[in-house]
Design an enzyme around this catalytic site. Structure first.
Site, PDB file in Angstrom:
ATOM      1  N   ASP A 171       7.758 -33.693   1.508  1.00 48.53           N
ATOM      2  CA  ASP A 171       8.634 -34.414   2.628  1.00 48.53           C
ATOM      3  C   ASP A 171       9.955 -34.365   1.893  1.00 48.53           C
ATOM      4  O   ASP A 171      11.135 -34.472   2.623  1.00 48.53           O
ATOM      5  CB  ASP A 171       8.216 -36.019   2.446  1.00 48.53           C
ATOM      6  CG  ASP A 171       7.040 -36.098   3.003  1.00 48.53           C
ATOM      7  OD1 ASP A 171       6.767 -35.628   4.279  1.00 48.53           O
ATOM      8  OD2 ASP A 171       6.000 -36.925   2.624  1.00 48.53           O
TER       9      ASP A 171
ATOM     10  N   GLU B 261      15.987 -33.104   2.766  1.00 50.48           N
ATOM     11  CA  GLU B 261      17.015 -32.144   2.354  1.00 50.48           C
ATOM     12  C   GLU B 261      17.826 -31.558   3.791  1.00 50.48           C
ATOM     13  O   GLU B 261      18.949 -31.423   4.102  1.00 50.48           O
ATOM     14  CB  GLU B 261      16.853 -31.080   1.182  1.00 50.48           C
ATOM     15  CG  GLU B 261      16.821 -31.404  -0.108  1.00 50.48           C
ATOM     16  CD  GLU B 261      16.697 -30.352  -0.964  1.00 50.48           C
ATOM     17  OE1 GLU B 261      17.286 -29.112  -0.408  1.00 50.48           O
ATOM     18  OE2 GLU B 261      16.417 -30.227  -1.990  1.00 50.48           O
TER      19      GLU B 261
ATOM     20  N   SER C 117       3.383 -32.546  -2.774  1.00 45.04           N
ATOM     21  CA  SER C 117       2.377 -33.806  -3.273  1.00 45.04           C
ATOM     22  C   SER C 117       2.553 -35.075  -2.376  1.00 45.04           C
ATOM     23  O   SER C 117       1.321 -35.744  -2.098  1.00 45.04           O
ATOM     24  CB  SER C 117       2.500 -34.032  -4.572  1.00 45.04           C
ATOM     25  OG  SER C 117       3.987 -34.251  -4.826  1.00 45.04           O
TER      26      SER C 117
ATOM     27  N   ARG D 110      -1.741 -38.115  -7.470  1.00 47.35           N
ATOM     28  CA  ARG D 110      -0.757 -38.722  -8.202  1.00 47.35           C
ATOM     29  C   ARG D 110      -0.405 -40.202  -7.793  1.00 47.35           C
ATOM     30  O   ARG D 110      -0.105 -40.997  -8.968  1.00 47.35           O
ATOM     31  CB  ARG D 110       0.481 -37.894  -8.030  1.00 47.35           C
ATOM     32  CG  ARG D 110       1.570 -38.199  -7.151  1.00 47.35           C
ATOM     33  CD  ARG D 110       2.891 -37.418  -7.151  1.00 47.35           C
ATOM     34  NE  ARG D 110       3.903 -37.998  -6.811  1.00 47.35           N
ATOM     35  CZ  ARG D 110       5.038 -37.652  -6.486  1.00 47.35           C
ATOM     36  NH1 ARG D 110       4.994 -36.296  -6.156  1.00 47.35           N
ATOM     37  NH2 ARG D 110       6.080 -38.460  -5.846  1.00 47.35           N
TER      38      ARG D 110
HETATM   39  P1  ADP Z   1       6.860 -32.821  -3.559  1.00 49.69           P
HETATM   40  O1  ADP Z   1       6.057 -33.513  -2.346  1.00 49.69           O
HETATM   41  O2  ADP Z   1       5.734 -32.139  -4.644  1.00 49.69           O
HETATM   42  O3  ADP Z   1       7.462 -33.932  -4.404  1.00 49.69           O
HETATM   43  P2  ADP Z   1       8.898 -31.731  -2.219  1.00 49.69           P
HETATM   44  O4  ADP Z   1       9.137 -30.376  -1.498  1.00 49.69           O
HETATM   45  O5  ADP Z   1       9.136 -33.033  -1.557  1.00 49.69           O
HETATM   46  O6  ADP Z   1       7.682 -31.712  -3.110  1.00 49.69           O
HETATM   47  O7  ADP Z   1      10.124 -31.657  -3.390  1.00 49.69           O
HETATM   48  C1  ADP Z   1      10.630 -32.459  -4.564  1.00 49.69           C
HETATM   49  C2  ADP Z   1      11.826 -32.231  -5.075  1.00 49.69           C
HETATM   50  O8  ADP Z   1      12.059 -30.911  -5.361  1.00 49.69           O
HETATM   51  C3  ADP Z   1      13.005 -32.470  -3.828  1.00 49.69           C
HETATM   52  O9  ADP Z   1      13.830 -33.463  -4.593  1.00 49.69           O
HETATM   53  C4  ADP Z   1      13.547 -31.101  -3.670  1.00 49.69           C
HETATM   54  O10 ADP Z   1      14.943 -31.406  -3.402  1.00 49.69           O
HETATM   55  C5  ADP Z   1      13.324 -30.652  -4.955  1.00 49.69           C
HETATM   56  N1  ADP Z   1      13.369 -28.986  -4.944  1.00 49.69           N
HETATM   57  C6  ADP Z   1      13.624 -28.205  -4.020  1.00 49.69           C
HETATM   58  N2  ADP Z   1      13.636 -27.040  -4.262  1.00 49.69           N
HETATM   59  C7  ADP Z   1      13.343 -26.794  -5.386  1.00 49.69           C
HETATM   60  C8  ADP Z   1      13.169 -26.025  -6.649  1.00 49.69           C
HETATM   61  N3  ADP Z   1      13.281 -24.605  -6.084  1.00 49.69           N
HETATM   62  N4  ADP Z   1      13.038 -26.072  -7.929  1.00 49.69           N
HETATM   63  C9  ADP Z   1      12.794 -27.418  -8.226  1.00 49.69           C
HETATM   64  N5  ADP Z   1      13.189 -28.446  -7.375  1.00 49.69           N
HETATM   65  C10 ADP Z   1      13.225 -28.078  -5.891  1.00 49.69           C
END
Ligand code: ADP
Ligand code: MG
Length: 535
Positions: A223, A228, A254, A333
């Protein structure tokens, strides 16, 4: 000899579901080569297949074209003994696996060989006629609902896919190539893949980029990346048009709450991981989109955020953020995080106020009565919160280009009189969710919809025991937590809220992303964006 011809009554408006639109006999090439089938394409959106050439006639089967994501025709490759052409049908019906109690969408492809003439063009033309008719019948029916405008992506369509390679267990790119890309090819959806390199990379791209070349923007991540994108779109000068670009969530993170919710709204049983991703990719291939509410959030320090999922403070937000370090566990998690946070349960002090949904239709401040005396006015217009944009956010060219919040008043004024102020000031958690699911196995607001004009506000008062809290969380898996009648848990659908923490302690989250603790208020904006969904 294989053959085919149009059936009778192909364009009759009153045709019943059994009426045959096209009929023909073709050899099935894949998966059981060389058997001939009599195919009938019916008004009831079925492709009926009856084996021929055997006595007695073989069993008949039918593909439901509602499950079909694409159909393509192609000429035979040289050298060929015959100038045949082909058409392939790609369906994803629900099927039960031996390993799984609940049915999930599984691929079923059939390729038929067309050879009615010695002229390759004739065969290709007939194959294209079948493929075209199958695609036409497979197109989803656009729901008709008063006040709600659904839409369909054009065909062919081109999609921007934004992918966070770090999301979830770090397999998003692999999942794209193994699962998503083949389905998009079958559905004739072309794409541009953009792999993010850092946080806010996607936000910057959609904030400044030319979006006109894409019919939709899909996000293969959690999400967080969609958050973003929504905020990047709302930061554009042309946000009113940009935010109408159909968005799509493809779960690879996740936290895939919106994907789980959309799966639920479509009437599907719970799905996880690849199954949920298949369901959501299927929605993208079908191309139907619905309007979705967004919530605008403003903070006392002037931050302005847009949220499609949730706002939280206290326990649930703590679990979300503290469990970040366990992202390798995927969805699990949150279970680990919950148990960990239960051990160190904290109380958060603050004032919570809200505008209940039932009060908002006739109340001052509703769009029809914006200028009522209850709402502070300036020059005949309601005073809206127009916070200074946060650092790094482009300033709008003129005042009118902000999305205004007619239900809210500035922080230095008390909330309007018709709002409810919660008498208690000690909480374990405050959580406003605007979708049904907070995770794939976390049904927090079972009745929520994409466009119900509501935030589903939950607050849990201090005093609840750890065991009581654990029971609530376990019940949330199935969405039965309100049935427990826990006196500490309150639920109310609201249109707007204000939260004023007494100290800047604790974590706040917006769509699962961290926000520093400070006074926050927000309101629902009905049907502000569009999201790919089932019907
Ligand atoms: P999850 O559900 O695993 O948390 P998300 O897509 O929600 O995955 O992303 C988690 C965070 O990672 C967000 O805050 C996003 O802005 C950030 N993010 C996006 N692209 C990248 C990247 N290439 N490397 C590290 N963080 C990133
Ligand atoms: Mg909602």
């Amino acid at each position: 000899m294989e053959g085919g011809q149009p059936g009778p009554g192909a364009s009759s408006p009153q045709s019943d579901s059994a009426e045959v639109l096209l009929h023909g006999v073709f050899a099935l090439l894949d998966p059981a080569p060389k058997m001939s089938y009599a195919l009938s394409l019916t008004c009831g959106r079925e492709l009926r297949m009856q084996r021929v050439g055997s006595a007695p006639a073989g069993p008949s089967a039918a593909l439901k074209l509602a499950d079909c994501i694409g159909c393509s025709a192609f000429a035979g490759r040289e050298p060929q003994p015959e100038p045949a052409a082909y058409f392939s049908v790609f369906c994803y019906p629900f099927r039960k696996g031996w390993w799984d109690a609940s049915p999930s969408r599984q691929r079923l492809a059939r390729t038929f060989r067309v050879c009615v003439s010695q002229e390759p063009e004739d065969n290709l033309r007939l194959a294209e006629t079948w493929a075209g008719k199958i695609r036409e019948l497979a197109a989803p029916r656009v729901p008709r609902q008063e006040g709600v405008t659904w839409g369909l992506l054009p065909r062919p369509c081109h999609v921007l896919v934004l992918l966070n390679p770090q999301s979830g267990t770090g397999h998003a790119l692999q999942l794209f190539h193994s699962l998503v890309q083949p389905m998009l090819a079958e559905a004739d959806v072309t794409f541009t893949l953009f792999v993010t390199e850092r946080p806010n990379h996607a936000r910057e791209l959609v904030r400044a980029g030319d979006l006109s070349q894409w019919d939709a923007v899909a996000v293969l991540a959690g999400d967080g990346l969609l958050y973003e994108v929504v905020n990047g779109l709302m930061e554009r000068q042309d946000w009113q048009a940009a935010i109408k670009k159909p968005l799509c969530t493809l779960p690879g993170g996740s936290g895939n709450a919106l994907a789980a919710s959309i799966n639920h709204y479509a009437g599907n049983t719970r799905a996880f991981k690849e199954e949920l991703l298949t369901n959501c990719t299927y929605f993208l291939c079908k191309g139907l989109y619905a309007p979705m509410d967004l919530v605008s959030l403003s903070t006392a320090s002037g931050k302005r955020l847009y949220s499609f999922l949730s706002f939280g403070w206290g326990f649930i937000s703590d679990v979300d953020i503290a469990s970040e370090k366990y992202r390798q566990l995927g969805n699990a998690r949150f279970t680990v995080g919950t148990i960990q946070q239960l051990a160190g349960l904290k109380v958060y002090k603050g004032r919570l106020s809200y505008l209940p949904v039932e009060m908002s239709s006739s109340a001052p401040g509703s769009p029809s009565e914006q200028n009522s005396h209850h709402v502070p006015c300036s020059n005949g217009r309601p005073l809206h919160i127009l916070p200074q944009p946060a650092l790094g956010v482009p300033r709008p060219p003129h005042e009118g280009s902000w999305l205004e919040d007619p239900l809210l008043v500035p922080f230095d004024q008390p909330v309007p009189k018709h709002w409810t102020i919660v008498p208690e000031e000690e909480f374990i958690s405050i959580f406003a969710i605007y979708q049904s699911h907070l995770g794939a196995d976390f049904t927090m607001a079972p009745t929520a919809k994409l466009h119900d004009g509501s935030m589903h506000l939950f607050y849990l008062k201090a005093g609840v025991s750890r065991l009581g809290l654990l029971k609530l969380f376990l019940a949330m898996e199935k969405g039965t937590h309100l049935d427990l009648n826990c006196p500490y848990l309150h639920y109310v659908p609201v249109r707007a809220f204000r939260l004023e923490p007494f100290a800047s302690t604790g974590l706040m989250t917006v769509d699962g992303e961290l926000l520093a603790c400070e006074p926050v208020q927000g309101q629902v904006h009905d049907q502000l964006c569009r999201i790919i969904s089932g019907s």
